[in-house]
Design a protein around this motif. Sequence first.
Motif, PDB file in Angstrom:
ATOM      1  N   GLU A 193      33.541 -51.089  16.030  1.00  0.00           N
ATOM      2  CA  GLU A 193      32.766 -52.053  16.814  1.00  0.00           C
ATOM      3  C   GLU A 193      32.005 -53.054  15.952  1.00  0.00           C
ATOM      4  N   PHE A 194      31.420 -52.600  14.847  1.00  0.00           N
ATOM      5  CA  PHE A 194      30.583 -53.494  14.048  1.00  0.00           C
ATOM      6  C   PHE A 194      30.549 -53.011  12.590  1.00  0.00           C
ATOM      7  N   ILE A 195      30.017 -53.890  11.719  1.00  0.00           N
ATOM      8  CA  ILE A 195      29.800 -53.565  10.306  1.00  0.00           C
ATOM      9  C   ILE A 195      28.306 -53.307  10.125  1.00  0.00           C
ATOM     10  N   SER A 196      27.973 -52.212   9.500  1.00  0.00           N
ATOM     11  CA  SER A 196      26.564 -51.895   9.268  1.00  0.00           C
ATOM     12  C   SER A 196      26.034 -52.699   8.073  1.00  0.00           C
ATOM     13  N   ALA A 197      24.720 -52.791   7.993  1.00  0.00           N
ATOM     14  CA  ALA A 197      24.085 -53.548   6.914  1.00  0.00           C
ATOM     15  C   ALA A 197      24.431 -52.965   5.548  1.00  0.00           C
ATOM     16  N   SER A 198      24.399 -51.648   5.430  1.00  0.00           N
ATOM     17  CA  SER A 198      24.653 -51.011   4.134  1.00  0.00           C
ATOM     18  C   SER A 198      26.084 -51.248   3.662  1.00  0.00           C
ATOM     19  N   VAL A 199      27.048 -51.150   4.569  1.00  0.00           N
ATOM     20  CA  VAL A 199      28.452 -51.383   4.202  1.00  0.00           C
ATOM     21  C   VAL A 199      28.682 -52.855   3.870  1.00  0.00           C
ATOM     22  N   PHE A 200      28.078 -53.735   4.660  1.00  0.00           N
ATOM     23  CA  PHE A 200      28.200 -55.176   4.413  1.00  0.00           C
ATOM     24  C   PHE A 200      27.700 -55.519   3.014  1.00  0.00           C
ATOM     25  N   GLN A 201      26.510 -55.066   2.661  1.00  0.00           N
ATOM     26  CA  GLN A 201      25.919 -55.405   1.375  1.00  0.00           C
ATOM     27  C   GLN A 201      26.668 -54.739   0.225  1.00  0.00           C
ATOM     28  N   ALA A 202      27.176 -53.525   0.459  1.00  0.00           N
ATOM     29  CA  ALA A 202      27.952 -52.858  -0.591  1.00  0.00           C
ATOM     30  C   ALA A 202      29.255 -53.613  -0.862  1.00  0.00           C
ATOM     31  N   HIS A 203      29.884 -54.141   0.186  1.00  0.00           N
ATOM     32  CA  HIS A 203      31.148 -54.867   0.014  1.00  0.00           C
ATOM     33  C   HIS A 203      30.940 -56.164  -0.741  1.00  0.00           C
ATOM     34  N   TYR A 204      29.935 -56.937  -0.345  1.00  0.00           N
ATOM     35  CA  TYR A 204      29.741 -58.233  -0.981  1.00  0.00           C
ATOM     36  C   TYR A 204      28.945 -58.142  -2.278  1.00  0.00           C
ATOM     37  N   GLY A 205      28.288 -57.022  -2.486  1.00  0.00           N
ATOM     38  CA  GLY A 205      27.669 -56.756  -3.783  1.00  0.00           C
ATOM     39  C   GLY A 205      26.544 -57.687  -4.163  1.00  0.00           C
ATOM     40  N   ILE A 206      25.799 -58.189  -3.197  1.00  0.00           N
ATOM     41  CA  ILE A 206      24.680 -59.075  -3.488  1.00  0.00           C
ATOM     42  C   ILE A 206      23.413 -58.242  -3.605  1.00  0.00           C
ATOM     43  N   HIS A 207      22.801 -58.256  -4.752  1.00  0.00           N
ATOM     44  CA  HIS A 207      21.621 -57.422  -4.972  1.00  0.00           C
ATOM     45  C   HIS A 207      20.345 -58.119  -4.494  1.00  0.00           C
ATOM     46  N   GLY A 208      19.332 -57.311  -4.251  1.00  0.00           N
ATOM     47  CA  GLY A 208      17.999 -57.818  -3.957  1.00  0.00           C
ATOM     48  C   GLY A 208      17.865 -58.475  -2.597  1.00  0.00           C
ATOM     49  N   SER A 209      16.797 -59.279  -2.483  1.00  0.00           N
ATOM     50  CA  SER A 209      16.429 -59.877  -1.202  1.00  0.00           C
ATOM     51  C   SER A 209      17.466 -60.877  -0.712  1.00  0.00           C
ATOM     52  N   LEU A 210      18.246 -61.455  -1.608  1.00  0.00           N
ATOM     53  CA  LEU A 210      19.269 -62.416  -1.198  1.00  0.00           C
ATOM     54  C   LEU A 210      20.352 -61.735  -0.357  1.00  0.00           C
ATOM     55  N   GLY A 211      20.681 -60.489  -0.699  1.00  0.00           N
ATOM     56  CA  GLY A 211      21.665 -59.741   0.072  1.00  0.00           C
ATOM     57  C   GLY A 211      21.181 -59.472   1.480  1.00  0.00           C
ATOM     58  N   SER A 212      19.914 -59.139   1.609  1.00  0.00           N
ATOM     59  CA  SER A 212      19.345 -58.891   2.940  1.00  0.00           C
ATOM     60  C   SER A 212      19.329 -60.163   3.778  1.00  0.00           C
ATOM     61  N   ARG A 213      18.999 -61.278   3.129  1.00  0.00           N
ATOM     62  CA  ARG A 213      18.948 -62.546   3.857  1.00  0.00           C
ATOM     63  C   ARG A 213      20.353 -62.981   4.290  1.00  0.00           C
ATOM     64  N   LEU A 214      21.363 -62.750   3.461  1.00  0.00           N
ATOM     65  CA  LEU A 214      22.737 -63.090   3.839  1.00  0.00           C
ATOM     66  C   LEU A 214      23.162 -62.299   5.067  1.00  0.00           C
TER      67      LEU A 214
ATOM     68  N   GLN B  21      19.127 -72.385   4.305  1.00  0.00           N
ATOM     69  CA  GLN B  21      18.628 -71.281   5.120  1.00  0.00           C
ATOM     70  C   GLN B  21      18.749 -69.956   4.374  1.00  0.00           C
ATOM     71  N   LEU B  22      19.775 -69.848   3.554  1.00  0.00           N
ATOM     72  CA  LEU B  22      20.003 -68.625   2.797  1.00  0.00           C
ATOM     73  C   LEU B  22      18.871 -68.362   1.809  1.00  0.00           C
ATOM     74  N   VAL B  23      18.434 -69.394   1.101  1.00  0.00           N
ATOM     75  CA  VAL B  23      17.375 -69.200   0.107  1.00  0.00           C
ATOM     76  C   VAL B  23      15.986 -69.219   0.748  1.00  0.00           C
ATOM     77  N   ASP B  24      15.917 -69.569   2.018  1.00  0.00           N
ATOM     78  CA  ASP B  24      14.665 -69.476   2.775  1.00  0.00           C
ATOM     79  C   ASP B  24      14.522 -68.025   3.244  1.00  0.00           C
ATOM     80  N   LEU B  25      14.119 -67.171   2.337  1.00  0.00           N
ATOM     81  CA  LEU B  25      14.153 -65.729   2.576  1.00  0.00           C
ATOM     82  C   LEU B  25      13.272 -65.302   3.747  1.00  0.00           C
ATOM     83  N   LEU B  26      12.188 -66.024   3.981  1.00  0.00           N
ATOM     84  CA  LEU B  26      11.275 -65.670   5.067  1.00  0.00           C
ATOM     85  C   LEU B  26      11.706 -66.286   6.395  1.00  0.00           C
TER      86      LEU B  26
END
Length: 420
Positions: free
Chosen positions: A44-65, A104-109
């Motif tokens: 049904e969907f991709i979870s946040a943890s799997v999404f970030q693990a696949h794209y491999g973006i570390h830190g707050s930028l990964g969360s914002r993506l 928008q991506l670098v606008d973390l807040l």
Amino acid sequence: MGNKQGRSSSPEFLSACRRFSTSELQDLRALFVSLASQSRSDGEFISASVFQAHYGIHGSLGSRLFDLVSFSRKDQRVYYEDLVMSKAIYEKGSPDEVEKFTYQLVDLLGDGRVQRSEAEAVVLSTLETVLGPKDAIPGAGLPESSIQGFVDAAELSTDGNHEAYVSDLEFRKWCHLIPSLKKFLGGLLTSPSADVLGRQVPQLRCPENIPSFLKREFAWHISGILPQVETQEWSLLYHSSVHGLSFNTFLSRLTSVGGPSVLLIKDEDGNMFGGYASQSWERHHDFFGDLKCFLFSLQPRSAIYRATGANNNMLWCAVNYTSESIPNGIGFGGQKNHFGIFLPASLDRGHAFPSVTFGNPCLSNKSTFNIDIIECWGVVLDTEESTKASASGGTILERFKEDRNMLNMVGIASASNSVG
């Protein structure tokens, strides 16, 4: 796009689908099925943890993506429709759409403004991803000055509360000065690979006993403007503390290999800067080189200064001339005796001036500086790949055209052309 029902028939989704070919949509569906399976969501969907693990973006930028791709629903889920619509904007959109998405991506807040603290966090996340978390720990593997050097390339505005922020126009200028960052931010939804633009760091071949100041983050920065064939491997040709301050030795080591090279200078005030020579250093009585040449600064401010087209004074290399009108030494840009960077044959002191050739400011604190260290790195080319790149033709002119468009947009090119 806040609820699941109706997403697949929404005008936004149908419009996004039309930007992809049938095979591209099939690939996107296959990617989604794979990641949804890893998320254990019954497809049904991709979870946040799997999404970030696949794209491999570390830190707050990964969360914002993840937040942008999930359209800020805060349900920690990315549906197939989300993935298609995000990639349609990010990878298939117009330049304005892509720039808006990236800002928008670098606008973390998510408040519509990129504050200095957000810019610092974006740079740190970028370097964590590119260099690896262990090599990007401030104060340990990564000096705090490196992060600040990249951030300081941006011109900050101040609001009524004296909060420093990067406007959308200044963000474009910032990306122009740090092309590696622009490439990285522009490829976050591409499947992670060492060959993905913006994640390439040249392998530095340097004997362990030579204290080079070319750190990996600096090599990543300099290589951001180069074609991929020139970002694979660099080899140290000359280091002043090892080979001595002899111009003959310096030049012989530079010319022994030939091809493109990267010259780095550290002055006694701690400023680090240099230039990229697209051609072999050879004895001339006048300027030579092409539009691939550029200047750069590393510390205290990290920036790339490309050829503006105002003149053709790219490289200078004069040896054993007796005429005062032909200064002996090597240099980049500017005019005779008023170079962007110049190292005289005596190698006692260097000279640096603003130049219209590259649109650069003075790269040292003063026009005449004392030299601390000189390094030169040769760009190791894969002959077969280099031949393919040359055979493609037009790449330099195409890149220059793109650069000129950027310069015109931010009002730099017209200013350069007005100065002689």
